[in-house]
Design an enzyme around this catalytic site. Structure first.
Site, mmCIF file in Angstrom:
data_model
loop_
_atom_site.group_PDB
_atom_site.id
_atom_site.type_symbol
_atom_site.label_atom_id
_atom_site.label_comp_id
_atom_site.label_asym_id
_atom_site.label_seq_id
_atom_site.Cartn_x
_atom_site.Cartn_y
_atom_site.Cartn_z
ATOM 1 N N LYS A 196 97.030 11.681 -66.047
ATOM 2 C CA LYS A 196 96.503 12.441 -67.551
ATOM 3 C C LYS A 196 97.881 13.124 -67.823
ATOM 4 O O LYS A 196 98.618 13.302 -67.087
ATOM 5 C CB LYS A 196 95.917 13.345 -66.792
ATOM 6 C CG LYS A 196 94.234 12.740 -66.656
ATOM 7 C CD LYS A 196 92.823 14.040 -66.754
ATOM 8 C CE LYS A 196 91.749 13.002 -66.802
ATOM 9 N NZ LYS A 196 90.512 14.101 -66.981
ATOM 10 N N ARG A 236 88.573 12.516 -58.511
ATOM 11 C CA ARG A 236 87.752 11.117 -59.204
ATOM 12 C C ARG A 236 89.902 10.748 -59.319
ATOM 13 O O ARG A 236 90.103 11.211 -59.922
ATOM 14 C CB ARG A 236 88.065 11.490 -60.791
ATOM 15 C CG ARG A 236 87.653 10.445 -61.412
ATOM 16 C CD ARG A 236 86.613 11.341 -62.803
ATOM 17 N NE ARG A 236 86.055 9.852 -63.617
ATOM 18 C CZ ARG A 236 87.705 9.199 -64.487
ATOM 19 N NH1 ARG A 236 88.358 9.956 -64.485
ATOM 20 N NH2 ARG A 236 87.083 8.395 -65.187
HETATM 21 C C1 7PJ Z 1 86.815 12.556 -66.054
HETATM 22 C C2 7PJ Z 1 85.557 12.116 -66.254
HETATM 23 C C3 7PJ Z 1 87.199 14.110 -65.584
HETATM 24 C C4 7PJ Z 1 84.579 13.944 -64.778
HETATM 25 C C5 7PJ Z 1 86.979 11.047 -67.514
HETATM 26 C C6 7PJ Z 1 90.271 9.778 -67.780
HETATM 27 C C7 7PJ Z 1 89.408 10.230 -69.064
HETATM 28 N N1 7PJ Z 1 84.802 12.342 -65.579
HETATM 29 N N2 7PJ Z 1 86.076 11.255 -66.943
HETATM 30 N N3 7PJ Z 1 85.789 13.984 -65.168
HETATM 31 N N4 7PJ Z 1 87.702 11.651 -67.025
HETATM 32 N N5 7PJ Z 1 83.773 14.229 -64.110
HETATM 33 O O1 7PJ Z 1 90.399 9.534 -66.739
HETATM 34 O O2 7PJ Z 1 91.979 9.448 -68.018
HETATM 35 O O3 7PJ Z 1 88.236 14.620 -65.834
HETATM 36 S S1 7PJ Z 1 87.587 9.547 -68.366
#
Ligand code: 7PJ
Length: 259
Positions: free
Chosen positions: A203, A237
């Site tokens: 990020k 994640r």
């Molecule tokens: C997240 C997500 C996060 C959860 C994305 C990216 C943006 N779901 N989906 N938490 N980020 N739960 O991966 O840069 O931080 S999409």
């Protein structure tokens, strides 16, 4: 949790089947690298991204859910729309990961009749506007209050509490300082008593700290994942599953000797 994006690639239309094959291959690689959960998403929630129609999301996501279920990994679908949630659960998804915390019309109802896990995430504003001018007095307290209230609302609606994980939503309506304070104060989110999920992989906040572009943020992402787990996260994640696994194996092995 390994991240699988099924979004059309920018330099060729690829064709839907090619897109599917690529995403499936990627998912199987993350599974082989040791992901316990495969998170499949077709809606870009990057700052400023435009919305994707439910039918388009279904067409991209559902074939992957069907192809991957039964391979011994939990399948999570990253979506906010009731119709996509219903289709994902019918196809065998185990977890609904919603950056909008099941706030869109029908989304909460769509999970009530199942026993799926749900991830509730904090976001200030919407993906279109969230990075314009995010403000907080006490970001950790405000995020914790939101997540506690949202979890309580789900429980009141009949979703059993052990099904619910909470996510502070790094980068979703947060400046660098907000993201850093949330990571430093993660224990206060974990103290709510629900499993905590953290998504910091690649990020912008890590780019800000290192000066690195998105394709050079693996070391920063792995470090952030270790800090998150040390701070109380139960699920991270990530894009780089193998490297994150190795880092957590070292952290865990050393922690065992200290205990
Ligand atoms: C997240 C997500 C996060 C959860 C994305 C990216 C943006 N779901 N989906 N938490 N980020 N739960 O991966 O840069 O931080 S999409």
């Amino acid at each position: 949790m390994g991240v699988i994006n099924v979004t059309p690639d920018s330099f060729s239309d690829g064709g839907r089947y090619l897109q599917f094959e690529r995403a499936l291959e990627h998912a199987r690689r993350l599974a082989a690298e040791g992901a316990d959960i495969l998170d499949i998403g077709a809606e870009s929630t990057r700052p400023g991204a435009s919305e994707v129609d439910a039918e388009v999301e279904i067409a991209r996501v559902i074939p992957l859910v069907r192809a991957l279920r039964g391979e011994g990994k939990l399948i999570s679908v990253d979506t906010s729309k009731a119709r996509v949630i219903e289709a994902a659960l019918a196809a065998g998804a185990d977890i609904i990961n919603d950056v909008r915390s099941l706030a869109l019309p029908g989304a909460l109802d769509a999970v009530r009749g199942s026993d799926c896990g749900v991830v509730l995430m904090h976001m200030q504003g919407t993906p279109q506007t969230m990075q314009a001018d995010p403000r907080y007095d006490d970001v950790v307290a405000e995020v914790a209050t939101y997540l506690r209230e949202r979890a309580d609302a789900l429980v009141a609606a009949g979703v059993a509490r052990p099904r619910i994980a909470l996510d502070p939503g790094f980068g979703f309506g947060k400046r660098g300082v907000h993201n850093r304070r949330l990571l430093a104060g993660l224990g206060r989110i974990a103290a709510l008593g629900q499993p905590v999920l953290v998504g910091l992989s690649r990020k912008a906040s890590l780019g800000e700290m290192t000066g690195r572009p998105v394709d050079e943020r693996m070391a920063a992402s792995v470090t952030a994942a270790v800090l998150a787990v040390q701070g109380g996260a139960r699920i991270v994640r990530v894009h780089d599953v193998a490297a994150t696994r190795d880092a957590l194996a070292v952290w865990e092995a050393v922690r065992r000797e200290a205990a």
